[in-house]
Design a protein around this motif. Sequence first.
Motif, PDB file in Angstrom:
ATOM      1  N   SER A   1       0.827  -1.199   0.000  1.00  0.00           N
ATOM      2  CA  SER A   1       0.000   0.000   0.000  1.00  0.00           C
ATOM      3  C   SER A   1       0.864   1.252   0.000  1.00  0.00           C
ATOM      4  CB  SER A   1      -0.925  -0.005   1.220  1.00  0.00           C
ATOM      5  OG  SER A   1      -1.708   1.157   1.267  1.00  0.00           O
ATOM      6  N   MET A   2       1.882   1.282   0.853  1.00  0.00           N
ATOM      7  CA  MET A   2       2.775   2.438   0.910  1.00  0.00           C
ATOM      8  C   MET A   2       3.506   2.636  -0.413  1.00  0.00           C
ATOM      9  SD  MET A   2       4.044   4.906   2.929  1.00  0.00           S
ATOM     10  CE  MET A   2       4.150   4.451   4.675  1.00  0.00           C
ATOM     11  N   TYR A   3       4.031   1.557  -0.948  1.00  0.00           N
ATOM     12  CA  TYR A   3       4.780   1.644  -2.207  1.00  0.00           C
ATOM     13  C   TYR A   3       3.896   2.204  -3.319  1.00  0.00           C
ATOM     14  CZ  TYR A   3       8.149   0.210  -5.826  1.00  0.00           C
ATOM     15  OH  TYR A   3       9.059   0.200  -6.858  1.00  0.00           O
ATOM     16  N   ALA A   4       2.694   1.651  -3.428  1.00  0.00           N
ATOM     17  CA  ALA A   4       1.788   2.060  -4.502  1.00  0.00           C
ATOM     18  C   ALA A   4       1.355   3.519  -4.343  1.00  0.00           C
ATOM     19  CB  ALA A   4       0.570   1.141  -4.520  1.00  0.00           C
ATOM     20  N   GLN A   5       1.049   3.931  -3.115  1.00  0.00           N
ATOM     21  CA  GLN A   5       0.583   5.303  -2.918  1.00  0.00           C
ATOM     22  C   GLN A   5       1.692   6.318  -3.168  1.00  0.00           C
ATOM     23  OE1 GLN A   5      -2.389   6.209   0.155  1.00  0.00           O
ATOM     24  NE2 GLN A   5      -2.124   4.125   0.914  1.00  0.00           N
ATOM     25  N   LEU A   6       2.917   6.017  -2.731  1.00  0.00           N
ATOM     26  CA  LEU A   6       4.025   6.931  -3.008  1.00  0.00           C
ATOM     27  C   LEU A   6       4.319   6.991  -4.504  1.00  0.00           C
ATOM     28  CD1 LEU A   6       6.485   6.210  -0.065  1.00  0.00           C
ATOM     29  CD2 LEU A   6       5.306   8.365  -0.542  1.00  0.00           C
ATOM     30  N   LEU A   7       4.250   5.852  -5.172  1.00  0.00           N
ATOM     31  CA  LEU A   7       4.493   5.835  -6.616  1.00  0.00           C
ATOM     32  C   LEU A   7       3.478   6.719  -7.341  1.00  0.00           C
ATOM     33  CD1 LEU A   7       6.086   4.711  -9.005  1.00  0.00           C
ATOM     34  CD2 LEU A   7       4.564   2.713  -8.999  1.00  0.00           C
ATOM     35  N   CYS A   8       2.207   6.578  -6.979  1.00  0.00           N
ATOM     36  CA  CYS A   8       1.175   7.403  -7.624  1.00  0.00           C
ATOM     37  C   CYS A   8       1.370   8.882  -7.293  1.00  0.00           C
ATOM     38  CB  CYS A   8      -0.211   6.942  -7.187  1.00  0.00           C
ATOM     39  SG  CYS A   8      -0.652   5.278  -7.765  1.00  0.00           S
ATOM     40  N   GLY A   9       1.767   9.168  -6.062  1.00  0.00           N
ATOM     41  CA  GLY A   9       2.030  10.555  -5.692  1.00  0.00           C
ATOM     42  C   GLY A   9       3.176  11.149  -6.480  1.00  0.00           C
ATOM     43  N   LEU A  10       4.211  10.361  -6.736  1.00  0.00           N
ATOM     44  CA  LEU A  10       5.349  10.849  -7.522  1.00  0.00           C
ATOM     45  C   LEU A  10       4.970  11.056  -8.985  1.00  0.00           C
ATOM     46  CD1 LEU A  10       8.158   8.641  -5.956  1.00  0.00           C
ATOM     47  CD2 LEU A  10       7.931  11.134  -5.737  1.00  0.00           C
TER      48      LEU A  10
ATOM     49  N   ILE B   1       8.104   9.149   4.486  1.00  0.00           N
ATOM     50  CA  ILE B   1       9.349   9.774   4.014  1.00  0.00           C
ATOM     51  C   ILE B   1      10.525   8.826   4.205  1.00  0.00           C
ATOM     52  CG2 ILE B   1      10.955  11.683   4.418  1.00  0.00           C
ATOM     53  CD1 ILE B   1       8.493  13.389   5.145  1.00  0.00           C
ATOM     54  N   ARG B   2      10.557   8.140   5.343  1.00  0.00           N
ATOM     55  CA  ARG B   2      11.622   7.160   5.577  1.00  0.00           C
ATOM     56  C   ARG B   2      11.553   6.037   4.549  1.00  0.00           C
ATOM     57  NH1 ARG B   2      15.521   5.212   5.478  1.00  0.00           N
ATOM     58  NH2 ARG B   2      16.738   4.051   7.011  1.00  0.00           N
ATOM     59  N   PHE B   3      10.353   5.602   4.223  1.00  0.00           N
ATOM     60  CA  PHE B   3      10.149   4.575   3.198  1.00  0.00           C
ATOM     61  C   PHE B   3      10.671   5.074   1.857  1.00  0.00           C
ATOM     62  CE2 PHE B   3       7.849   2.196   0.023  1.00  0.00           C
ATOM     63  CZ  PHE B   3       7.632   0.937   0.568  1.00  0.00           C
ATOM     64  N   LEU B   4      10.392   6.336   1.536  1.00  0.00           N
ATOM     65  CA  LEU B   4      10.842   6.918   0.283  1.00  0.00           C
ATOM     66  C   LEU B   4      12.367   6.997   0.223  1.00  0.00           C
ATOM     67  CD1 LEU B   4      10.021   8.301  -2.380  1.00  0.00           C
ATOM     68  CD2 LEU B   4       9.870  10.452  -1.122  1.00  0.00           C
ATOM     69  N   GLU B   5      12.999   7.360   1.357  1.00  0.00           N
ATOM     70  CA  GLU B   5      14.457   7.401   1.403  1.00  0.00           C
ATOM     71  C   GLU B   5      15.066   6.047   1.052  1.00  0.00           C
ATOM     72  OE1 GLU B   5      16.573  10.062   4.442  1.00  0.00           O
ATOM     73  OE2 GLU B   5      14.718   9.521   5.469  1.00  0.00           O
ATOM     74  N   LYS B   6      14.404   5.004   1.463  1.00  0.00           N
ATOM     75  CA  LYS B   6      14.935   3.656   1.252  1.00  0.00           C
ATOM     76  C   LYS B   6      14.631   3.117  -0.138  1.00  0.00           C
ATOM     77  CE  LYS B   6      14.904  -0.937   3.432  1.00  0.00           C
ATOM     78  NZ  LYS B   6      14.350  -1.746   4.553  1.00  0.00           N
ATOM     79  N   HIS B   7      13.481   3.468  -0.688  1.00  0.00           N
ATOM     80  CA  HIS B   7      13.001   2.792  -1.908  1.00  0.00           C
ATOM     81  C   HIS B   7      12.914   3.693  -3.136  1.00  0.00           C
ATOM     82  CE1 HIS B   7      12.079  -0.867   0.314  1.00  0.00           C
ATOM     83  NE2 HIS B   7      11.431  -0.146   1.223  1.00  0.00           N
TER      84      HIS B   7
ATOM     85  N   PRO C   1      15.020   4.571  -5.438  1.00  0.00           N
ATOM     86  CA  PRO C   1      15.570   4.051  -6.710  1.00  0.00           C
ATOM     87  C   PRO C   1      14.607   3.107  -7.423  1.00  0.00           C
ATOM     88  CG  PRO C   1      17.245   3.999  -4.984  1.00  0.00           C
ATOM     89  CD  PRO C   1      15.951   4.293  -4.310  1.00  0.00           C
ATOM     90  N   ARG C   2      13.922   2.253  -6.668  1.00  0.00           N
ATOM     91  CA  ARG C   2      12.971   1.328  -7.287  1.00  0.00           C
ATOM     92  C   ARG C   2      11.748   2.073  -7.820  1.00  0.00           C
ATOM     93  NH1 ARG C   2      12.332  -3.280  -2.802  1.00  0.00           N
ATOM     94  NH2 ARG C   2      11.067  -4.278  -4.426  1.00  0.00           N
ATOM     95  N   LEU C   3      11.306   3.071  -7.078  1.00  0.00           N
ATOM     96  CA  LEU C   3      10.168   3.860  -7.541  1.00  0.00           C
ATOM     97  C   LEU C   3      10.511   4.595  -8.831  1.00  0.00           C
ATOM     98  CD1 LEU C   3       9.165   5.219  -4.020  1.00  0.00           C
ATOM     99  CD2 LEU C   3       7.719   3.750  -5.432  1.00  0.00           C
ATOM    100  N   CYS C   4      11.714   5.159  -8.889  1.00  0.00           N
ATOM    101  CA  CYS C   4      12.139   5.831 -10.124  1.00  0.00           C
ATOM    102  C   CYS C   4      12.254   4.847 -11.279  1.00  0.00           C
ATOM    103  CB  CYS C   4      13.475   6.531  -9.902  1.00  0.00           C
ATOM    104  SG  CYS C   4      13.348   8.055  -8.918  1.00  0.00           S
ATOM    105  N   HIS C   5      12.718   3.655 -10.984  1.00  0.00           N
ATOM    106  CA  HIS C   5      12.820   2.626 -12.030  1.00  0.00           C
ATOM    107  C   HIS C   5      11.444   2.304 -12.599  1.00  0.00           C
ATOM    108  CE1 HIS C   5      12.935  -1.588 -13.492  1.00  0.00           C
ATOM    109  NE2 HIS C   5      14.108  -1.218 -14.001  1.00  0.00           N
ATOM    110  N   ASP C   6      10.459   2.159 -11.718  1.00  0.00           N
ATOM    111  CA  ASP C   6       9.097   1.865 -12.182  1.00  0.00           C
ATOM    112  C   ASP C   6       8.560   2.985 -13.067  1.00  0.00           C
ATOM    113  OD1 ASP C   6       9.410  -0.299 -10.550  1.00  0.00           O
ATOM    114  OD2 ASP C   6       7.796   0.198  -9.163  1.00  0.00           O
ATOM    115  N   ILE C   7       8.811   4.231 -12.672  1.00  0.00           N
ATOM    116  CA  ILE C   7       8.327   5.357 -13.474  1.00  0.00           C
ATOM    117  C   ILE C   7       9.031   5.390 -14.822  1.00  0.00           C
ATOM    118  CG2 ILE C   7       8.241   7.881 -13.605  1.00  0.00           C
ATOM    119  CD1 ILE C   7       7.949   7.876 -10.523  1.00  0.00           C
ATOM    120  N   ARG C   8      10.320   5.161 -14.823  1.00  0.00           N
ATOM    121  CA  ARG C   8      11.101   5.232 -16.058  1.00  0.00           C
ATOM    122  C   ARG C   8      10.671   4.147 -17.052  1.00  0.00           C
ATOM    123  NH1 ARG C   8      15.621   5.817 -13.755  1.00  0.00           N
ATOM    124  NH2 ARG C   8      15.921   8.051 -14.144  1.00  0.00           N
TER     125      ARG C   8
END
Length: 615
Positions: A210-219, A240-246, A248-255
Amino acid sequence: MPEAPSAQPAPASGYAPGAHREALEFIEHVTANAGKVQRRVLAEILAQNAPAEYLRRYGVSCSLDAVDSFRRCVPLVTYEDLQPDILRIANGDTSPILSGKPISEFLTSSGTSGGERKLMPTIADELDRRSLLYSLLMPVMSQSVPGLDKGKAMYLLFVKAESRTPGGLAARPVLTSYYRSRQFLDRPHDPYTAYTSPNEAILCVDSYQSMYAQLLCGLVHRTDVLRVGAVFASGLLRAIRFLEKHWPRLCHDIRTGELDPEITDRPVRDAVGRILRGAANRPALADEIEAECLKPSWEGIVRRLWPRTKYIDVIVTGAMSQYIPTLEFYGGGLPLTCTMYASSECYFGLNLNPMCKPSDVAYTLIPTMCYFEFLPVHRGSNTNAKPSHQDLVDLVDVKLGHYYELVVTTFSGLCRYRVGDVLRVAGFKNEAPMFSFVRRQNVALSIDSDKTDETELHTAVSSAVQHLAPFGATLVEYTSYADTAAIPGHYVLFWELRAGSTAVPASVFEECCLSVEEALNSVYRQGRASDRSIGPLEIRVVSEGTFDKLMDYALSRGASINQYKAPRCVRPGPVVELLDDRVQAKYFSPKCPKWSPGNKQWNNSNELASNGSGA
């Protein structure tokens, strides 16, 4: 009296200005006539619940003198007073015990004396009342911040585990109930409440996915976001702590336009996949996000990643105020707003000046939500004296600057129920008082939604120190504090010991940490083991004589030596610095405490039998 504004805005975007005007007129009317509205609300509650066994016990019936009988005869109660009746309902008794209308579900919250969740009965109508209060938020906010219909809100919203009672009723947190309701899921389009997170991501029971998906959509929607928020300040910092850790993967998904394979929930994959595929110029978007995240400091990261953001919407009153400096660091100067005051028992009111400083937050109680009464709190008086319903003060009779404990009578059947919140009258909106939240009664420690009181903490510590007995060591004194310097925050215990003949191994102190955690309430254990919103408990062993130094410090500040006792909880500042200066060793819990939402037997506590469903 004008009708309350619709809890669900009409679909057409042109409807919003009219709806806002109607909402503001409603607030003006009910606050200007607060006394009259409260008398009507009490009469309605008593008429609706006249068939209930609880009111009949005290001679209150559906008659002309019902209000007078209520005022004379119905006592103040706590959860423990109502627990036998609540257990009857939970075990399947469908007779009208507390409410004249059928109980639709239980709303869970922390804090019984036994350390387990409370079960607050509720009726279906309450969802409409909650929706009404939500519908007032944006009309109020738009007076201070125009243009909020020109973008999206990145609100990180989550559900938690739910269970079923033996009688078949759902038992779940109040926000899980709301996010699963038709009022939320079937809401028509409204430009003022457009969220970046799809419903599928909000309703995902796996907190990581849930956190991963919501941050990805927010980005993906970063240039559309006008406000960022969560329920509690701790929740946003965890994101924010989750974002600090993940990141690179979120950017990879967007790219690439492909969602990470670790996200396995099919509805989430489908919903987020559509958002990813619909994003324009994904490689450039990923590069922009990556450039911000690679900078050596994350100061102002919220403003940098979501540059159009006008404010951060989180609760920062009460125990959450400890997170204000960290939020200000990550927010880069964005205002911190607190908009609403609510609990599992009832939704209460809202902040009519939402852009004020966190220290100035005051909530106006909306007189239609329930019947409000107030128990005077006299600071420094004898707290062991049992209060009486004869001490209660009506909503319109409270006095500026005075302190009160909130007492509510609800449409769901709670009568003169002590919520446990201590409030201070900060001003008035017409006849209706505005209250600053001061504290929860008897809560010593809190990191997230957990609430640990002194009695529970003392019981846990007393059990844990038995691990020291084989080595001849004993506990001289202890205190505690909630350390939020890191994300997630964690409980810290300062222990002063009298050494025995044999040195205590580090592994034994680690066992002590885990033993304390195992003895704490299920809300704490869920935060540790499932939500990961709380870090491992820490014991800091201090040198001999430390608590004598602590007493000397208190006496130098004016404390009486005849009345001094070591505090069981302290706050960050000079006292923690004094203690930290004398720390000799630090130990952490080696693993998460046991916690499971299911496989529990129903008994005379309020443990739940799981139906295996998600939150």
